[in-house]
Design an enzyme around this catalytic site. Structure first.
Site, PDB file in Angstrom:
ATOM      1  N   ARG A 202     -46.231  42.337  42.313  1.00 12.13           N
ATOM      2  CA  ARG A 202     -45.797  42.948  41.191  1.00 12.13           C
ATOM      3  C   ARG A 202     -44.395  42.234  40.614  1.00 12.13           C
ATOM      4  NH1 ARG A 202     -46.147  47.734  42.292  1.00 12.13           N
ATOM      5  NH2 ARG A 202     -47.269  47.509  44.043  1.00 12.13           N
TER       6      ARG A 202
ATOM      7  N   GLY B   7     -44.695  32.181  54.733  1.00  8.44           N
ATOM      8  CA  GLY B   7     -45.058  30.679  55.443  1.00  8.44           C
ATOM      9  C   GLY B   7     -44.737  31.051  56.870  1.00  8.44           C
TER      10      GLY B   7
ATOM     11  N   CYS C 224     -44.724  38.664  45.191  1.00  8.50           N
ATOM     12  CA  CYS C 224     -46.035  37.974  44.638  1.00  8.50           C
ATOM     13  C   CYS C 224     -47.124  38.945  44.094  1.00  8.50           C
ATOM     14  CB  CYS C 224     -46.699  37.429  46.181  1.00  8.50           C
ATOM     15  SG  CYS C 224     -46.686  38.616  47.580  1.00  8.50           S
TER      16      CYS C 224
END
Length: 419
Positions: free
Chosen positions: A60, A198, A58
Site C-alpha cells: 500500500r 529478504g 509493498c
C-alpha cells in the site's frame, strides 16, 4: 456522523491505494522511497498543510493528513511518484474524518493486511510517524492517533491469537517453494537482496528446507555478509549476479530498487529456473516470462496462499475489532475534549476575573470577611459551572460548534488558540 476535524476549515483524510484494487505494477508506480517521502513532506509543509504522515509498503501507499480537499493530498502523491491522477482514481480510496481514523486502526492492527494479522505494518507506521516528526509535520492529533493505533496493536497481540502461527510474505514464499519444488534441500538457491523481506525469507528457507546451498548477493556486500554470517552462507559480488543465476535452480528477488534489476538479458540458463519476486515495485522484468524454462511468481500470487493458520486467525477478528472500538472511543473522546478545551479554559479565566472583582468588593464592605472561606466557596462554584458546560458539550446530540459559539458570545470570551 459528527465531524472530528481539529479546525473548522480542514478535514482529516486518508488517501491511498492497496493490494485490494491495485496490482503490483500500479502499486510500484505509486511507491515512495525514503528520499521521496522526505521531499513530499517538505513540499506539504511549504504548502501550509498542518499534519501529514506517509506510508509506503509493498502492499500500500497512503497519505494521512489535513486538507481543505483530498485533491491536495492526491496531487502531492502523484507529483512525487510515477503515478497519474487518472491511474490513482481507478484504484484509489479516500476516507474522511471518522472513516479515515477507522481505516488507520484497521491498517495498523493487521486487519487490512494482504495476509490477515501481518503485524509488520505497525513498525512501518512508527517509522512514518518519526519521519513526519522530523519534518515538523506530526501535529498533536497525528501523534495521539499513532499512539492509539500502536496501543491497539499491542493489545490485540497480547489478548488475541490474531498473529499466531507463521504467516507472512516470507513464510508464504517458502510454503510455495515446499509445495512446488521437489527435492528442495538439494537445489541451488540464490537470494538477491537482503532487506527485511529478504532476511526473513532466508531465515524461513533455512528453517523449513534444510538447504545448505544458499548464496546471497546484495548491492552492498557488507549487508549480505551480515546476514550470511548469521546463517553461515556464501556471499558473492553484485557483479557475479549473471554467472550465479546460470548455476541456480531457484532465484528469490527481494531488493528495494525502484526499477527492475533482473531482466531477460541477464538470464542464460538451460536448466528450469523458478524466480520469486518479493519486491514492489516489481524487480523482475515482464519479458523474463518469455523464456521457455523460466517460471516467475510475484508477491501478489504468494499472498493468496491460505492455510489453516489464516483460517484460525479469522476467529479472532471480532475480538480484535472490539479492542479497536474501545481504544478508538478513547481517542474520539480526547479529540472532542481538545476541541472545546480552549473555550472552557477561557470561560474559567473569565469567571475567575469576576470572582476576584467580587471578592475585592466584599472585602471592603464586610467587617467579618474571611478570605480563605470565600476563596474555597467561589472556586467550588466556578468548578461546578465549568463542569456543567463541559458535560453539555460532550453530549452526542449537541452541536458542539454552535454551543461553543454561544458560550463565547454570552461571556465575551477571548480564546487562546495555542492551547
Amino acid at each position: 456522523m459528527k465531524h472530528y476535524n481539529i479546525s473548522r476549515h480542514n478535514s482529516f483524510y486518508a488517501v491511498g491505494l492497496s493490494y485490494k484494487k491495485a496490482d503490483a505494477e500500479i502499486r510500484g508506480r505509486f511507491s515512495l522511497d525514503v528520499p521521496a517521502i522526505d521531499s513530499l513532506l517538505i513540499t506539504a509543509k511549504r504548502q501550509g498543510i498542518d499534519g501529514l504522515m506517509v506510508i509506503s509498503t509493498c502492499n500500500r501507499t497512503e497519505l494521512y493528513g489535513f486538507a481543505q480537499h483530498p485533491f491536495q493530498l492526491i496531487k502531492l502523491l502523484c507529483d512525487h511518484t510515477q503515478g497519474t491522477i487518472e491511474a490513482f482514481q481507478d484504484v484509489a480510496y479516500v476516507y474522511k474524518n471518522h472513516e479515515a481514523i477507522s481505516h488507520i486502526f484497521r491498517v495498523g492492527t493487521g486487519l487490512d493486511s494482504q495476509i490477515l494479522g501481518d503485524f509488520e505494518i505497525i513498525s512501518q507506521i512508527k517509522q512514518s510517524f518519526y519521519r513526519s516528526k522530523k519534518h515538523d509535520m506530526a501535529n498533536p492529533f497525528i501523534e495521539r492517533l499513532c499512539n492509539s493505533v500502536i496501543q491497539a496493536s499491542k493489545r490485540i497481540k497480547n489478548e488475541t491469537a490474531l498473529s499466531s502461527g507463521a504467516t507472512s510474505v516470507a513464510f508464504a514464499s517458502v510454503q510455495y517453494i515446499l509445495k512446488n519444488v521437489p527435492d528442495v534441500s538439494n537445489k541451488e538457491i540464490l537470494l538477491f537482496g537482503t532487506g527485511k523481506i529478504g532476511r526473513n525469507t532466508c531465515e524461513n528457507l533455512i528453517k523449513h528446507t534444510e538447504n545448505k546451498h544458499i548464496t546471497l548477493i546484495n548491492r552492498t556486500r557488507a549487508k549480505a555478509e551480515e546476514v550470511a554470517g548469521k546463517f553461515h552462507l556464501v556471499v558473492k559480488e553484485y557483479g557475479d549476479l549473471q554467472t550465479e543465476i546460470r548455476k541456480t535452480d531457484l532465484l528469490v528477488v527481494a531488493t528495494g530498487a525502484q526499477l527492475p534489476t533482473v531482466s531477460k538479458a541477464l538470464i542464460h540458463t538451460d536448466r528450469p529456473l523458478l524466480i520469486l519476486d518479493l519486491s514492489v515495485p516489481k524487480n523482475v522484468s515482464d519479458d523474463v516470462k518469455e523464456l521457455p524454462n523460466v517460471t516467475v511468481v510475484h508477491l501478489d500470487q504468494l499472498s493468496q496462499i491460505t492455510d489453516e493458520t489464516l483460517q484460525r486467525r479469522k476467529k479472532f477478528v471480532p475480538k480484535a475489532e472490539a479492542i479497536i472500538e474501545d481504544i478508538k472511543h478513547d481517542f474520539i473522546k480526547w479529540l472532542e475534549t481538545r476541541k472545546f478545551a480552549p473555550v472552557i479554559n477561557a470561560l474559567k479565566a473569565k469567571l475567575n476575573t469576576m470572582k476576584e472583582e467580587e471578592l475585592r468588593f466584599h472585602a471592603k464592605k464586610l467587617d467579618d470577611y474571611n478570605p480563605e472561606q470565600a476563596e474555597i466557596i467561589t472556586d467550588r462554584i466556578i468548578q461546578k459551572i465549568t463542569r456543567q458546560f463541559a458535560n453539555h458539550l460532550r453530549k452526542t446530540e449537541v452541536d458542539t460548534q454552535d454551543s461553543l459559539q454561544l458560550i463565547q458570545e454570552v461571556f465575551q470570551l477571548e480564546i487562546n488558540t495555542n492551547e
